[in-house]
Design a protein around this motif. Structure first.
Motif, PDB file in Angstrom:
ATOM      1  N   THR A  10       9.563   0.922   8.498  1.00 38.29           N
ATOM      2  CA  THR A  10       8.738   1.903   9.212  1.00 38.29           C
ATOM      3  C   THR A  10       9.210   3.320   8.917  1.00 38.29           C
ATOM      4  OG1 THR A  10       8.352   0.286  10.969  1.00 38.29           O
ATOM      5  CG2 THR A  10       7.905   2.601  11.481  1.00 38.29           C
ATOM      6  N   ALA A  11      10.513   3.534   8.934  1.00 38.85           N
ATOM      7  CA  ALA A  11      11.057   4.859   8.626  1.00 38.85           C
ATOM      8  C   ALA A  11      10.737   5.251   7.191  1.00 38.85           C
ATOM      9  CB  ALA A  11      12.564   4.877   8.874  1.00 38.85           C
ATOM     10  N   ALA A  12      10.807   4.296   6.282  1.00 41.14           N
ATOM     11  CA  ALA A  12      10.513   4.585   4.875  1.00 41.14           C
ATOM     12  C   ALA A  12       9.044   4.962   4.685  1.00 41.14           C
ATOM     13  CB  ALA A  12      10.872   3.375   4.013  1.00 41.14           C
ATOM     14  N   LEU A  13       8.174   4.444   5.521  1.00 40.02           N
ATOM     15  CA  LEU A  13       6.753   4.776   5.402  1.00 40.02           C
ATOM     16  C   LEU A  13       6.373   6.040   6.166  1.00 40.02           C
ATOM     17  CD1 LEU A  13       5.164   1.232   5.734  1.00 40.02           C
ATOM     18  CD2 LEU A  13       5.348   2.613   3.686  1.00 40.02           C
ATOM     19  N   VAL A  14       6.979   6.260   7.310  1.00 37.70           N
ATOM     20  CA  VAL A  14       6.594   7.376   8.168  1.00 37.70           C
ATOM     21  C   VAL A  14       7.226   8.688   7.718  1.00 37.70           C
ATOM     22  CG1 VAL A  14       6.772   8.271  10.526  1.00 37.70           C
ATOM     23  CG2 VAL A  14       6.103   5.903  10.137  1.00 37.70           C
ATOM     24  N   LEU A  15       8.459   8.689   7.325  1.00 40.42           N
ATOM     25  CA  LEU A  15       9.143   9.938   6.970  1.00 40.42           C
ATOM     26  C   LEU A  15       8.492  10.678   5.805  1.00 40.42           C
ATOM     27  CD1 LEU A  15      12.908   9.114   7.544  1.00 40.42           C
ATOM     28  CD2 LEU A  15      11.498  10.761   8.750  1.00 40.42           C
ATOM     29  N   PRO A  16       8.157  10.039   4.712  1.00 42.89           N
ATOM     30  CA  PRO A  16       7.519  10.807   3.621  1.00 42.89           C
ATOM     31  C   PRO A  16       6.166  11.408   4.018  1.00 42.89           C
ATOM     32  CG  PRO A  16       8.304   8.702   2.798  1.00 42.89           C
ATOM     33  CD  PRO A  16       8.462   8.675   4.283  1.00 42.89           C
ATOM     34  N   LEU A  17       5.528  10.822   5.013  1.00 39.15           N
ATOM     35  CA  LEU A  17       4.238  11.359   5.443  1.00 39.15           C
ATOM     36  C   LEU A  17       4.377  12.512   6.429  1.00 39.15           C
ATOM     37  CD1 LEU A  17       2.277   8.014   5.941  1.00 39.15           C
ATOM     38  CD2 LEU A  17       2.060   9.627   4.062  1.00 39.15           C
ATOM     39  N   THR A  18       5.403  12.491   7.254  1.00 36.45           N
ATOM     40  CA  THR A  18       5.519  13.500   8.310  1.00 36.45           C
ATOM     41  C   THR A  18       6.401  14.679   7.949  1.00 36.45           C
ATOM     42  OG1 THR A  18       7.311  12.237   9.327  1.00 36.45           O
ATOM     43  CG2 THR A  18       5.074  11.851  10.142  1.00 36.45           C
ATOM     44  N   VAL A  19       7.363  14.494   7.093  1.00 39.05           N
ATOM     45  CA  VAL A  19       8.295  15.583   6.775  1.00 39.05           C
ATOM     46  C   VAL A  19       7.588  16.780   6.139  1.00 39.05           C
ATOM     47  CG1 VAL A  19      10.283  16.203   5.338  1.00 39.05           C
ATOM     48  CG2 VAL A  19      10.344  14.118   6.711  1.00 39.05           C
ATOM     49  N   PRO A  20       6.676  16.606   5.170  1.00 37.27           N
ATOM     50  CA  PRO A  20       6.010  17.793   4.602  1.00 37.27           C
ATOM     51  C   PRO A  20       5.223  18.592   5.646  1.00 37.27           C
ATOM     52  CG  PRO A  20       5.647  15.901   3.198  1.00 37.27           C
ATOM     53  CD  PRO A  20       6.312  15.399   4.438  1.00 37.27           C
ATOM     54  N   TYR A  21       4.596  17.910   6.601  1.00 41.38           N
ATOM     55  CA  TYR A  21       3.866  18.621   7.643  1.00 41.38           C
ATOM     56  C   TYR A  21       4.811  19.379   8.573  1.00 41.38           C
ATOM     57  CZ  TYR A  21      -0.129  15.980   6.068  1.00 41.38           C
ATOM     58  OH  TYR A  21      -1.128  15.452   5.303  1.00 41.38           O
ATOM     59  N   ALA A  22       5.919  18.777   8.890  1.00 37.67           N
ATOM     60  CA  ALA A  22       6.892  19.448   9.744  1.00 37.67           C
ATOM     61  C   ALA A  22       7.445  20.690   9.048  1.00 37.67           C
ATOM     62  CB  ALA A  22       8.020  18.488  10.117  1.00 37.67           C
ATOM     63  N   VAL A  23       7.706  20.599   7.754  1.00 36.87           N
ATOM     64  CA  VAL A  23       8.206  21.754   6.997  1.00 36.87           C
ATOM     65  C   VAL A  23       7.138  22.844   6.947  1.00 36.87           C
ATOM     66  CG1 VAL A  23       8.921  22.524   4.702  1.00 36.87           C
ATOM     67  CG2 VAL A  23       9.846  20.406   5.647  1.00 36.87           C
ATOM     68  N   ALA A  24       5.881  22.469   6.731  1.00 36.86           N
ATOM     69  CA  ALA A  24       4.806  23.455   6.678  1.00 36.86           C
ATOM     70  C   ALA A  24       4.646  24.168   8.009  1.00 36.86           C
ATOM     71  CB  ALA A  24       3.494  22.773   6.285  1.00 36.86           C
ATOM     72  N   VAL A  25       4.744  23.439   9.101  1.00 41.74           N
ATOM     73  CA  VAL A  25       4.632  24.053  10.423  1.00 41.74           C
ATOM     74  C   VAL A  25       5.803  24.989  10.665  1.00 41.74           C
ATOM     75  CG1 VAL A  25       4.738  23.549  12.898  1.00 41.74           C
ATOM     76  CG2 VAL A  25       3.217  22.237  11.419  1.00 41.74           C
ATOM     77  N   ALA A  26       6.985  24.592  10.249  1.00 44.38           N
ATOM     78  CA  ALA A  26       8.154  25.445  10.450  1.00 44.38           C
ATOM     79  C   ALA A  26       8.040  26.733   9.633  1.00 44.38           C
ATOM     80  CB  ALA A  26       9.424  24.690  10.088  1.00 44.38           C
ATOM     81  N   LEU A  27       7.529  26.640   8.418  1.00 44.18           N
ATOM     82  CA  LEU A  27       7.412  27.819   7.564  1.00 44.18           C
ATOM     83  C   LEU A  27       6.276  28.744   7.995  1.00 44.18           C
ATOM     84  CD1 LEU A  27       8.015  26.255   4.043  1.00 44.18           C
ATOM     85  CD2 LEU A  27       9.595  27.629   5.388  1.00 44.18           C
ATOM     86  N   ARG A  28       5.237  28.201   8.597  1.00 41.46           N
ATOM     87  CA  ARG A  28       4.072  29.010   8.973  1.00 41.46           C
ATOM     88  C   ARG A  28       3.965  29.230  10.473  1.00 41.46           C
ATOM     89  NH1 ARG A  28      -0.979  28.287   5.419  1.00 41.46           N
ATOM     90  NH2 ARG A  28      -0.081  28.692   3.398  1.00 41.46           N
ATOM     91  N   ARG A  29       5.047  29.161  11.147  1.00 44.70           N
ATOM     92  CA  ARG A  29       5.064  29.320  12.601  1.00 44.70           C
ATOM     93  C   ARG A  29       4.525  30.691  13.012  1.00 44.70           C
ATOM     94  NH1 ARG A  29      10.710  28.471  15.296  1.00 44.70           N
ATOM     95  NH2 ARG A  29      11.027  28.653  13.082  1.00 44.70           N
ATOM     96  N   ASP A  30       4.915  31.746  12.294  1.00 44.74           N
ATOM     97  CA  ASP A  30       4.450  33.095  12.634  1.00 44.74           C
ATOM     98  C   ASP A  30       2.938  33.220  12.451  1.00 44.74           C
ATOM     99  OD1 ASP A  30       7.001  33.902  13.250  1.00 44.74           O
ATOM    100  OD2 ASP A  30       7.412  34.630  11.210  1.00 44.74           O
ATOM    101  N   GLU A  31       2.421  32.602  11.407  1.00 49.85           N
ATOM    102  CA  GLU A  31       0.981  32.660  11.171  1.00 49.85           C
ATOM    103  C   GLU A  31       0.223  31.981  12.312  1.00 49.85           C
ATOM    104  OE1 GLU A  31      -2.162  30.923   7.919  1.00 49.85           O
ATOM    105  OE2 GLU A  31      -0.140  31.398   7.246  1.00 49.85           O
ATOM    106  N   PHE A  32       0.723  30.861  12.790  1.00 49.83           N
ATOM    107  CA  PHE A  32       0.081  30.170  13.904  1.00 49.83           C
ATOM    108  C   PHE A  32       0.139  31.021  15.175  1.00 49.83           C
ATOM    109  CE2 PHE A  32       1.262  26.163  11.507  1.00 49.83           C
ATOM    110  CZ  PHE A  32      -0.025  25.952  11.051  1.00 49.83           C
ATOM    111  N   ARG A  33       1.241  31.715  15.380  1.00 49.17           N
ATOM    112  CA  ARG A  33       1.351  32.587  16.555  1.00 49.17           C
ATOM    113  C   ARG A  33       0.346  33.732  16.483  1.00 49.17           C
ATOM    114  NH1 ARG A  33       7.862  33.010  16.831  1.00 49.17           N
ATOM    115  NH2 ARG A  33       8.234  30.942  17.679  1.00 49.17           N
ATOM    116  N   ARG A  34       0.189  34.322  15.290  1.00 44.84           N
ATOM    117  CA  ARG A  34      -0.769  35.420  15.133  1.00 44.84           C
ATOM    118  C   ARG A  34      -2.193  34.940  15.384  1.00 44.84           C
ATOM    119  NH1 ARG A  34       2.103  37.671  10.122  1.00 44.84           N
ATOM    120  NH2 ARG A  34       1.343  35.708   9.389  1.00 44.84           N
TER     121      ARG A  34
END
Length: 149
Positions: A10-34
């Motif tokens: 389950t971890a092998a299937l879920v992590l590759p799918l969720t990690v890129p989205y988490a990184v994108a949200v972390a990098l674009r946090r200011d844009e979402f706030r604006r």
């Protein structure tokens, strides 16, 4: 043992799918706030509502009907190009492509008839009747001085 395998799988299937989205949200946090701040600003919300109404109320058919027809030289060039495409080449390999080319050719014929004052009846006809009318219209346009080939 089977439970451990299920957790790892389950971890092998879920992590590759969720990690890129988490990184994108972390990098674009200011844009979402604006964006959220813009949504809270009443003047920007009102401007967006006005823009939405203006876009929704604009009928493309009315805008297209008010446009002037293109110059007859452009129509003649388009007609010659579309005629070459509908008579040969890769267009004949695809029925959808050929139908689109013939439809575009007929629309240009109608525009050319409107520019030169030639009577045409292409739009309501289908099948063999339309092909016969197309030949008649081509002859009438050539008689009016438009070189199609």
């Amino acid at each position: 043992m089977a439970l451990a395998h299920m957790v790892v799988l389950t971890a092998a299937l879920v992590l590759p799918l969720t990690v890129p989205y988490a990184v994108a949200v972390a990098l674009r946090r200011d844009e979402f706030r604006r964006r959220r701040a813009c949504a809270d600003d009443p003047s920007q919300v009102a401007a967006l509502i006005r823009l939405d109404r203006k876009i929704r109320d604009t009928d493309p058919a009315v805008v297209t009907a008010n446009l002037k027809p293109p110059p007859i030289e452009w129509l003649a060039r388009d007609l010659r190009r579309l005629d070459r495409q509908r008579r040969g080449g890769v267009t004949l390999e695809s029925e959808l492509w050929l139908a689109a080319v013939v439809r575009a050719y007929d629309e240009r014929l109608c525009l050319a008839c409107a520019c030169l004052g030639v009577a045409e009846n292409l739009r309501p006809l289908h099948g063999l009747d339309r092909e016969i009318e197309r030949v008649r219209v081509e002859g009438a346009l050539e008689a009016a001085g438009l070189q199609l080939r």
